[in-house]
Design a protein around this motif. Structure first.
Motif, mmCIF file in Angstrom:
data_model
loop_
_atom_site.group_PDB
_atom_site.id
_atom_site.type_symbol
_atom_site.label_atom_id
_atom_site.label_comp_id
_atom_site.label_asym_id
_atom_site.label_seq_id
_atom_site.Cartn_x
_atom_site.Cartn_y
_atom_site.Cartn_z
ATOM 1 N N GLN A 294 7.455 17.821 21.068
ATOM 2 C CA GLN A 294 6.256 17.407 20.333
ATOM 3 C C GLN A 294 5.100 18.404 20.488
ATOM 4 O O GLN A 294 4.385 18.679 19.516
ATOM 5 N N ASP A 295 4.936 18.973 21.668
ATOM 6 C CA ASP A 295 3.826 19.924 21.854
ATOM 7 C C ASP A 295 4.026 21.171 21.005
ATOM 8 O O ASP A 295 3.079 21.671 20.393
ATOM 9 N N TYR B 50 3.481 20.198 17.301
ATOM 10 C CA TYR B 50 2.058 19.925 17.047
ATOM 11 C C TYR B 50 1.244 21.220 17.105
ATOM 12 O O TYR B 50 0.358 21.437 16.269
ATOM 13 N N SER B 51 1.549 22.089 18.059
ATOM 14 C CA SER B 51 0.825 23.368 18.173
ATOM 15 C C SER B 51 1.006 24.196 16.910
ATOM 16 O O SER B 51 0.040 24.761 16.386
ATOM 17 N N ARG C 282 -2.210 25.044 14.669
ATOM 18 C CA ARG C 282 -2.672 26.428 14.529
ATOM 19 C C ARG C 282 -2.624 26.887 13.073
ATOM 20 O O ARG C 282 -3.399 27.752 12.685
ATOM 21 N N ASP D 239 -6.781 18.300 12.972
ATOM 22 C CA ASP D 239 -5.981 17.436 13.837
ATOM 23 C C ASP D 239 -5.229 16.360 13.037
ATOM 24 O O ASP D 239 -4.037 16.136 13.253
ATOM 25 N N GLN E 76 -1.201 16.154 12.683
ATOM 26 C CA GLN E 76 -0.418 14.990 13.123
ATOM 27 C C GLN E 76 0.464 14.468 11.990
ATOM 28 O O GLN E 76 1.616 14.089 12.206
ATOM 29 N N ALA F 189 3.307 16.913 11.606
ATOM 30 C CA ALA F 189 4.214 16.801 12.761
ATOM 31 C C ALA F 189 5.076 15.553 12.626
ATOM 32 O O ALA F 189 6.281 15.567 12.915
ATOM 33 N N GLN F 190 4.450 14.474 12.165
ATOM 34 C CA GLN F 190 5.212 13.232 11.956
ATOM 35 C C GLN F 190 6.311 13.451 10.915
ATOM 36 O O GLN F 190 7.462 13.051 11.110
ATOM 37 N N GLU G 184 -8.312 29.187 21.155
ATOM 38 C CA GLU G 184 -7.890 28.156 20.181
ATOM 39 C C GLU G 184 -9.021 27.858 19.208
ATOM 40 O O GLU G 184 -8.803 27.726 18.003
ATOM 41 N N LEU H 142 -9.542 30.649 16.817
ATOM 42 C CA LEU H 142 -8.436 30.645 15.848
ATOM 43 C C LEU H 142 -8.657 29.571 14.784
ATOM 44 O O LEU H 142 -8.494 29.809 13.588
ATOM 45 N N LEU I 62 2.426 34.610 16.043
ATOM 46 C CA LEU I 62 3.048 33.498 16.774
ATOM 47 C C LEU I 62 4.423 33.113 16.230
ATOM 48 O O LEU I 62 5.275 32.654 16.981
#
Lengths: 157, 180
Positions: free
Chosen positions: B15-16, B19-20, B24, B29, B33, B36-37, B120, B123, B139
């Motif tokens: 998940q990290d 999400y990252s 990025r 946020d 999310q 990511a979901q 962060e 960025l 990245l």
């Protein structure tokens, strides 16, 4: 000099960014995902998309499908051979003797049918069978796409 | 352990990272999310193949990147408005002078966590038109050509945007070259 600076800057930014640790995902992410997948997770396997079925069941279904296709191929061939060897028109004549009105028409159709079957051969019959199956698969595919589109719209609303 | 429980373990593992990647690229946020979901919902649909796959991480990252780019494309107006902003105010302050490392570099005085937070933040404050190609290049390891193809822009624009992004980061972070 300028190019050298650019390369140094690129390398420096690369090091800085690559050194970043992953951001911590919010604690709400997993519950959100679990809530989103809950309907799918609680759905019985046969109601889920084929791609999500357990691998063993996928393989089993594949075997059944292959067996069905092979059976269809052999079956159609057998039927075609059987029809070729019998006097269809004569058999129908006995059966339909009581129906005077449609008798002549039925006999003519039966004769034409047996002639067509004899002329076409097994290959054409198999091709027709495959065409029917493909049409059915196309209907299922289009139905799935429309259902998914409708489902996506519902979930967006 | 049920499928859902196994999937929860799988999610905790990745998940990290997912999400990252989203955060990025999107710098938002809520949107990160959401994407990511979406990534994990897709992952659940093919969990049978992913659960033991050594490339699951790569698959998740690729899907996350593609979904983020699609998301940005859907909100093209924002993308364009950011692109248009990149010329005026940024070029005025570009002095192309690069500072080299000093013994009392700022990195030495900041706690590492604070420094990460600064990076962060810098960025995330970059315009999307600069941030996205920069993140994809540094990245995600994509080439200029791959980025241009993904973003449907010219290679020249990708190079320019990445260069401007680096310059902006250098200024904001008072980046000193040589010892970073």
């Amino acid at each position: 000099m300028h190019n050298g600076n650019d390369q140094q800057l690129e390398a420096a930014v690369d090091r800085v960014l690559k050194a970043l640790p992953p951001l911590k995902a919010p604690d709400t992410l997993i519950p959100r995902v679990l809530a989103a997948i809950e309907p799918a997770a609680s759905m019985r396997w046969y109601r889920r998309p084929w791609q999500t079925w357990p691998r063993a069941l996928q393989l089993a279904l594949l075997c059944v499908a292959i067996a069905l296709c092979a059976g269809l191929y052999v079956g159609i061939g057998q039927i075609a051979n059987a029809l070729r060897g019998t006097h269809v028109a004569a058999q129908l004549n006995d059966v339909l003797s009581t129906l005077s009105a449609g008798r002549q028409v039925a006999i003519a159709l039966a004769n034409a049918g047996s002639l067509v079957l004899a002329r076409l051969g097994t290959g054409w019959l198999v091709a027709c069978g495959v065409l029917v199956l493909l049409s059915y698969a196309a209907c299922v595919g289009l139905g799935t796409i429309f259902a998914r589109l409708a489902w996506a719209r519902n979930s967006q609303n | 352990m049920t499928d859902t429980e196994q999937f929860e373990v799988f999610m905790r593992q990745y998940q990290d990272m997912v999400y990252s990647t989203c955060m990025r690229l999107l710098a938002n946020d809520t949107e990160a999310q959401d994407i990511a979901q979406e990534v994990f919902v897709k992952a659940f649909e093919r969990f049978d193949t992913l659960r033991d796959s050594p490339t699951a991480g790569g698959w998740l990252k690729t899907v996350a990147t593609n979904l983020c780019i699609n998301h940005l494309r859907r909100h093209r107006w924002r993308w364009l408005s950011f692109s248009e902003l990149t010329n005026s105010d940024q070029q005025n302050s570009d002095d192309h002078h690069i500072e080299f490392a000093a013994p009392d570099d700022v990195a030495e005085t900041l706690a590492r966590a604070d420094r990460y937070a600064l990076v962060e933040k810098a960025l995330q404050n970059l315009p999307a038109a600069q941030r996205v190609p920069l993140v994809l290049f540094h990245l995600e390891g994509l080439t200029y050509e791959e980025i241009a193809a993904k973003l449907n822009v010219s290679i020249g624009k990708v190079k320019t945007d990445i260069f401007r992004a680096r310059e902006t980061l250098r200024r904001k972070l008072r980046l000193k070259l040589g010892d970073i």
